[in-house]
Design an enzyme around this catalytic site. Structure first.
Site, PDB file in Angstrom:
ATOM      1  N   TYR A 166       0.829  -1.216   0.000  1.00 17.34           N
ATOM      2  CA  TYR A 166       0.000   0.000   0.000  1.00 17.34           C
ATOM      3  C   TYR A 166       0.863   1.265   0.000  1.00 17.34           C
ATOM      4  O   TYR A 166       0.631   2.180  -0.797  1.00 17.34           O
ATOM      5  CB  TYR A 166      -0.902  -0.037   1.233  1.00 17.34           C
ATOM      6  CG  TYR A 166      -1.905   1.083   1.323  1.00 17.34           C
ATOM      7  CD1 TYR A 166      -3.094   1.053   0.590  1.00 17.34           C
ATOM      8  CD2 TYR A 166      -1.696   2.166   2.175  1.00 17.34           C
ATOM      9  CE1 TYR A 166      -4.029   2.081   0.693  1.00 17.34           C
ATOM     10  CE2 TYR A 166      -2.624   3.182   2.286  1.00 17.34           C
ATOM     11  CZ  TYR A 166      -3.790   3.133   1.545  1.00 17.34           C
ATOM     12  OH  TYR A 166      -4.714   4.151   1.658  1.00 17.34           O
ATOM     13  N   LYS A 172       1.096   4.121  -2.926  1.00 19.58           N
ATOM     14  CA  LYS A 172       0.744   5.525  -2.693  1.00 19.58           C
ATOM     15  C   LYS A 172       1.940   6.447  -2.936  1.00 19.58           C
ATOM     16  O   LYS A 172       1.769   7.582  -3.395  1.00 19.58           O
ATOM     17  CB  LYS A 172       0.179   5.709  -1.273  1.00 19.58           C
ATOM     18  CG  LYS A 172      -1.150   4.981  -1.046  1.00 19.58           C
ATOM     19  CD  LYS A 172      -2.251   5.479  -1.982  1.00 19.58           C
ATOM     20  CE  LYS A 172      -3.624   4.923  -1.627  1.00 19.58           C
ATOM     21  NZ  LYS A 172      -4.705   5.461  -2.474  1.00 19.58           N
TER      22      LYS A 172
END
Ligand code: NAI
Length: 247
Positions: free
Chosen positions: A154, A158
């Site tokens: 994640y 990002k």
């Protein structure tokens, strides 16, 4: 105000995307929602948006699949006209320590959060160039800026969104198109509801503003970035995190 503008929000059925869609609609924008989840939920949000007196269109679309993306974008253009504001909000988590994270966990998260964002931008890129105006708003995360144990996939995705944002900002600036990222902290949505609540409570203790954010806190910034008032802001990454990560 955003009267006469058309905004496309990915993952707009629920959570932060829903709040952004409703906020932009409240400012007068017509809204398209593309979401891979239940069409019924997207339709519910679209119905709420129509209640605000603007047009709304909802379709199922998995943003990791370029064929689905181009087909859905064509449907949006058919239903509402072109897209002035693109909000890349759809995202997923598959949290595990890197030791236990499978290659599939890594690919799945990169595929939605980073590649999906790229594919949406790609599908609208030529239109944006022709129109010589537009706004792209990407939802990143403080996890991509500071790292977070259990989120190798994640946080990498990002951080990738931040790099992508800056590159697109540079590529499209001469056409009067801005591209910015919002980096939320802990926001109350179905995504955080499914996290370990003890760990979440512990993390919240170190938020200077002493509360989790609401989807509306993120939506307010998205509405500003979409507005004419934000015309001189591009390539920026702005936190909405209650002061959790101060650079
Ligand atoms: P959520 O899980 O409540 O909503 C995400 C939406 O995206 C869902 O409606 C889902 O169906 C849709 N979606 C998932 N995969 C998709 C795909 N392949 N194609 C199209 N749609 C897809 O999540 P939430 O919390 O509202 O998050 C929205 C964005 O904000 C995400 O990018 C997330 O990473 C980001 N974010 C959220 C934070 C939080 O604390 N909730 C913090 C920082 C960032």
């Amino acid at each position: 105000m955003l009267n006469g503008k058309i905004a496309l929000v990915t993952g707009g059925a629920r959570g932060i995307g829903r709040a952004i869609a409703l906020k932009l609609a409240s400012q007068g924008a017509d809204i398209a929602i593309l979401d891979a989840g239940s069409l019924e939920l997207s339709e519910q949000t679209a119905e709420e948006i129509r209640g605000l007196g603007v047009r709304a269109f909802a379709a199922r679309c998995d943003i990791t699949d370029y064929d689905q993306v181009t087909a859905a974008v064509a449907q949006v253009k058919e239903a509402l006209g072109g897209v002035d504001i693109l909000v890349n909000n759809a995202g997923i988590t598959r949290d595990k320590l890197a030791l236990r994270m499978t290659p599939e966990d890594f690919d799945a998260v990169l595929s939605v959060n980073l590649k999906g964002t790229f594919l949406m931008i790609k599908a609208l890129y030529a239109d944006f160039m022709r129109r010589r105006s537009g706004r792209i708003i990407n939802i990143a995360s403080i996890s991509g800026l500071m790292g977070n144990a259990g989120q190798a996939n994640y946080s990498a995705s990002k951080a990738g969104v931040v790099g992508l944002t800056k590159t697109i900002a540079r590529e499209l600036a001469s056409r009067n198109i801005t591209c910015n990222a919002i980096a939320p902290g802990f926001i109350e949505t179905p995504m955080t509801a499914s996290m370990n609540q003890d760990a979440l409570e512990e993390a919240c203790k170190s938020i200077p503003l002493r509360r989790m954010g609401k989807p509306e806190d993120v939506a307010n910034l998205a509405a500003f970035l979409a507005s004419d008032d934000a015309g001189y802001i591009t390539g920026s990454v702005i936190n909405v995190d209650g002061g959790f990560f101060m650079r």
